[in-house]
Write an enzyme that holds these catalytic residues in place. Sequence first.
Site, PDB file in Angstrom:
ATOM      1  N   CYS A 154      25.231  49.126  95.858  1.00 33.82           N
ATOM      2  CA  CYS A 154      24.337  48.549  94.594  1.00 33.82           C
ATOM      3  C   CYS A 154      24.684  46.978  94.264  1.00 33.82           C
ATOM      4  O   CYS A 154      23.720  46.433  93.990  1.00 33.82           O
ATOM      5  CB  CYS A 154      24.482  49.609  93.544  1.00 33.82           C
ATOM      6  N   ASP A 187      27.070  44.626 108.819  1.00 28.61           N
ATOM      7  CA  ASP A 187      28.225  45.258 108.588  1.00 28.61           C
ATOM      8  C   ASP A 187      29.730  44.466 108.723  1.00 28.61           C
ATOM      9  O   ASP A 187      29.805  43.585 109.633  1.00 28.61           O
ATOM     10  CB  ASP A 187      28.378  46.510 109.424  1.00 28.61           C
ATOM     11  N   HIS A 201      19.720  53.864  94.582  1.00 30.91           N
ATOM     12  CA  HIS A 201      21.018  54.619  94.838  1.00 30.91           C
ATOM     13  C   HIS A 201      21.002  56.015  94.980  1.00 30.91           C
ATOM     14  O   HIS A 201      20.361  56.732  93.973  1.00 30.91           O
ATOM     15  CB  HIS A 201      21.890  54.338  93.610  1.00 30.91           C
ATOM     16  N   ASN A 223      25.820  58.817 108.393  1.00 35.15           N
ATOM     17  CA  ASN A 223      26.835  59.529 108.168  1.00 35.15           C
ATOM     18  C   ASN A 223      26.517  60.268 106.991  1.00 35.15           C
ATOM     19  O   ASN A 223      26.146  59.687 105.896  1.00 35.15           O
ATOM     20  CB  ASN A 223      28.132  58.979 108.320  1.00 35.15           C
ATOM     21  N   GLY A 272      32.823  60.922 108.046  1.00 32.14           N
ATOM     22  CA  GLY A 272      32.955  59.679 108.117  1.00 32.14           C
ATOM     23  C   GLY A 272      32.327  58.766 107.182  1.00 32.14           C
ATOM     24  O   GLY A 272      32.601  57.367 107.134  1.00 32.14           O
ATOM     25  N   THR A 314      31.800  56.534 104.235  1.00 31.71           N
ATOM     26  CA  THR A 314      32.826  55.752 103.298  1.00 31.71           C
ATOM     27  C   THR A 314      32.145  55.379 102.143  1.00 31.71           C
ATOM     28  O   THR A 314      33.090  55.040 101.104  1.00 31.71           O
ATOM     29  CB  THR A 314      33.953  54.774 103.939  1.00 31.71           C
ATOM     30  N   HIS A 332      26.461  55.559  99.100  1.00 31.74           N
ATOM     31  CA  HIS A 332      25.126  55.133  99.040  1.00 31.74           C
ATOM     32  C   HIS A 332      24.380  55.346 100.493  1.00 31.74           C
ATOM     33  O   HIS A 332      24.711  54.502 101.304  1.00 31.74           O
ATOM     34  CB  HIS A 332      24.876  53.741  98.502  1.00 31.74           C
ATOM     35  N   HIS A 372      22.813  54.855 103.730  1.00 30.21           N
ATOM     36  CA  HIS A 372      22.442  53.640 104.533  1.00 30.21           C
ATOM     37  C   HIS A 372      22.433  54.129 106.002  1.00 30.21           C
ATOM     38  O   HIS A 372      23.127  55.057 106.539  1.00 30.21           O
ATOM     39  CB  HIS A 372      23.727  52.831 104.553  1.00 30.21           C
ATOM     40  N   HIS A 399      22.907  52.876 109.857  1.00 31.26           N
ATOM     41  CA  HIS A 399      23.580  51.880 110.639  1.00 31.26           C
ATOM     42  C   HIS A 399      22.679  51.612 111.792  1.00 31.26           C
ATOM     43  O   HIS A 399      22.122  52.458 112.504  1.00 31.26           O
ATOM     44  CB  HIS A 399      24.892  52.456 111.336  1.00 31.26           C
TER      45      HIS A 399
END
Length: 110
Positions: free
Chosen positions: A7, A30, A46, A86, A92, A94, A97, A99, A101
Amino acid sequence: MEDCIFCKIVAGEIPSRKRYEDEEMVIFEDIHPMKRIHLLAVPKEHFATIAELDEGRAALLGRIFLKLGKLAPTLGLGEGYRLVINQGEYAGQTVPHLHIHLLGGEPLDW
Ligand code: 5GP
Ligand code: ZN
């Protein structure tokens, strides 16, 4: 959402290398790339995981995938890429929020 890293990146409060932005999503690099190209596509709204989808968020995610398909060549991913989401710490995750990859820029083994 207070204390959410993504955020804060969306709001510009934490710097990031943004590659794309529109009214409902951002794509940025990233900070610890796992492949030669490693981007994160993040909805501005969010929510943590797909368990929190409702009809509106599902439609948002659909639009994001539609855009990713069109944007991929402009992001250096024209040869092919991998999308990863994930879900939960066990898998995994972490940053809580949601997302996506985007991994590529080199041939990917499974
Ligand atoms: P997850 O493990 O939740 O699926 O992915 C979170 C990703 O966010 C990780 O790949 C991690 O490197 C990345 N990340 C965490 N904090 C930051 C940050 O402050 N800036 C950027 N650009 N990426 C971050
Ligand atoms: Zn957030």
